[in-house]
Scaffold this active site. Structure first.
Site, short mmCIF file in Angstrom:
data_model
loop_
_atom_site.label_atom_id
_atom_site.label_comp_id
_atom_site.label_asym_id
_atom_site.label_seq_id
_atom_site.Cartn_x
_atom_site.Cartn_y
_atom_site.Cartn_z
CG LEU A 237 -1.72 -1.29 1.44
CD1 LEU A 237 -2.52 -1.28 2.80
CD2 LEU A 237 -2.86 -1.45 0.33
N GLY B 155 1.83 1.14 4.04
CA GLY B 155 2.16 -0.31 4.60
C GLY B 155 1.75 -1.43 3.64
CG ASP C 180 10.97 -4.04 -8.25
OD1 ASP C 180 9.94 -4.72 -8.36
OD2 ASP C 180 11.60 -3.25 -9.04
N1 LIG Z 1 7.00 6.55 1.30
C1 LIG Z 1 7.09 5.31 1.94
N2 LIG Z 1 7.47 5.31 3.08
C2 LIG Z 1 7.81 4.10 3.84
N3 LIG Z 1 7.71 2.96 3.03
C3 LIG Z 1 7.20 3.05 1.85
C4 LIG Z 1 7.02 4.07 1.09
N4 LIG Z 1 6.72 3.93 -0.20
C5 LIG Z 1 6.73 2.35 -0.24
N5 LIG Z 1 7.04 1.93 0.97
C6 LIG Z 1 7.26 0.49 1.21
O1 LIG Z 1 7.53 -0.28 0.12
C7 LIG Z 1 6.22 -1.00 -0.09
C8 LIG Z 1 5.90 -1.35 -1.68
O2 LIG Z 1 5.55 0.07 -2.14
P1 LIG Z 1 4.56 0.36 -3.15
O3 LIG Z 1 4.47 1.45 -3.73
O4 LIG Z 1 3.34 -0.38 -2.57
O5 LIG Z 1 4.82 -0.77 -4.27
P2 LIG Z 1 4.86 -0.37 -5.91
O6 LIG Z 1 6.48 0.38 -6.04
O7 LIG Z 1 4.95 -1.68 -6.52
O8 LIG Z 1 3.72 0.59 -6.40
C9 LIG Z 1 5.19 -0.67 0.91
O9 LIG Z 1 4.27 -1.76 1.20
C10 LIG Z 1 5.81 -0.04 1.84
O10 LIG Z 1 6.36 -1.04 2.88
#
Ligand SMILES: Nc1ncnc2c1ncn2[C@@H]1O[C@H](COP(=O)(O)OP(=O)(O)O)[C@@H](O)[C@H]1O
Ligand SMILES: [Mg+2]
Length: 328
Positions: free
Chosen positions: A239, A243, A273
């Site tokens: 998310l 999280g 990733d």
């Molecule tokens: N701004 C952020 N702060 C802290 N953790 C993050 C942040 N962005 C992403 N994450 C971590 O990385 C994971 C994957 O990011 P996400 O955006 O959901 O995947 P994708 O890059 O595939 O869209 C998240 O579940 C979270 O644990």
């Protein structure tokens, strides 16, 4: 679980992971605005960074201590050396990576002053990761505990690798990204766990994302039911800064919400990733899905504090150090 308990899992990483798929060199240039058709504009300095979802996932798992074998193809150009060098630096075994005539995979990325981008993906040698290649590396591929797959490689290759490993008793983790709405039935059957982000989950299952990103009030039981109907008993939905959620129909507590780890994020490229790579490493090290996802929450938050994808990934020591003040 406390930060201390979660991060202590870094000491327990010992397993072996196979990752088969894409490696790309990302060419990124930032300009004030994106050019229109037929237009030439001047941008800032060009950056060349190692990427590709599978390469990133392999690098992330190796950086935190897993034994990782990379499977895929690089070209006969200079970018091949950049890609293999970066993976070797992260500790990934690249001995089984094939050299295919022609260019390596690349992405050409333009970013404007608002962070909006356009991306052209040129698969190059990634298109040479064939079913025949999968057959040729069978012994090494099934020699790991866990297999990581994403969809930057030909679908029949991904499916063949999933089947081969599943039949050999290797746990298969599938990342439905870049998003494909209809997965071959054989692939769904062979994959044990699905990892998707919130947008991919919504599109895949035909579920609306909640207003104001109210993921805590969201009906995750319904998502679990839809996941099962789709063919997965176990799934993780990430998310972004909110999280993630572990869905496991085989567990006593089938919905497990993983809190975000708050950091000053500078670039979230490659966070998904690094999350996937950590889950691979965790599962290979006999962690439960929630344990692996809790750890991945820290590891991917660390990645958000640095620029680039592989370039932002931390070693176990760097990650422990970065969150040292949160340890009890
Ligand atoms: N701004 C952020 N702060 C802290 N953790 C993050 C942040 N962005 C992403 N994450 C971590 O990385 C994971 C994957 O990011 P996400 O955006 O959901 O995947 P994708 O890059 O595939 O869209 C998240 O579940 C979270 O644990
Ligand atoms: Mg995201």
């Amino acid at each position: 679980m406390s930060a201390t308990e979660i991060l202590s899992a870094l000491d327990r990483i010992h397993g072996t992971v196979s990752v088969i798929g894409s490696m790309n060199v990302d060419y990124t240039v930032t300009a004030q605005r994106l050019p229109g058709p037929g237009e030439t504009i001047t941008g800032g300095p060009l950056r060349l960074l190692p990427g590709g979802k599978s390469g990133n996932q392999a690098a992330a798992a190796a950086r935190i201590g897993a034994t990782v074998r990379m499977f895929g193809a690089v070209g006969t150009d200079g970018n091949a050396d950049l890609l293999l060098g970066a993976l070797a630096d992260a500790g990934v075994d690249t001995a089984h990576v094939r050299r295919a005539d022609g260019p390596s995979g690349t992405t050409v990325i333009t970013v404007d002053a608002n962070g909006e981008n356009t991306i052209v993906y040129s698969p190059g040698s990634n298109a040479q990761v064939t079913v025949e290649y999968v057959e040729s590396v069978r012994d090494a591929l099934v020699g790991s505990t866990v297999l990581g797959l994403c969809l930057e490689s030909p679908m029949e290759t991904v499916t063949a690798a999933a089947r081969m490993c599943h039949e050999a008793g290797v746990k298969v983790l599938l990342n439905d990204s870049p998003f494909v709405p209809s997965l071959p039935a054989e692939l769904v059957q062979a994959a044990d766990i699905l990892l998707v982000n919130e947008h991919e989950m919504a599109q895949l299952l035909g579920i609306d994302e909640p207003e104001d990103d109210d993921w805590d009030g969201f009906d995750w039981r319904h998502v679990l039911d839809e996941m099962r109907a789709f063919g997965f008993e176990q799934a993780i939905v990430t998310l972004g800064g909110d999280g993630s959620v572990v869905l496991d129909a085989t567990a006593d507590e089938p919905v497990h919400r993983i809190a975000p780890v708050r950091v000053d994020a500078v670039d979230t490229t490659g966070c998904g990733d690094s999350f996937m790579g950590t889950v691979l490493a965790g599962l290979a090290s006999e962690m439960t899905l929630p344990e692996a996802a809790e750890l991945a929450s820290y590891v991917s938050a660390y990645a958000a504090t640095g620029y680039g994808a592989q370039a932002s990934y931390g070693s176990a020591e760097q990650i422990r150090e970065a969150f040292a003040e949160r340890l009890a």
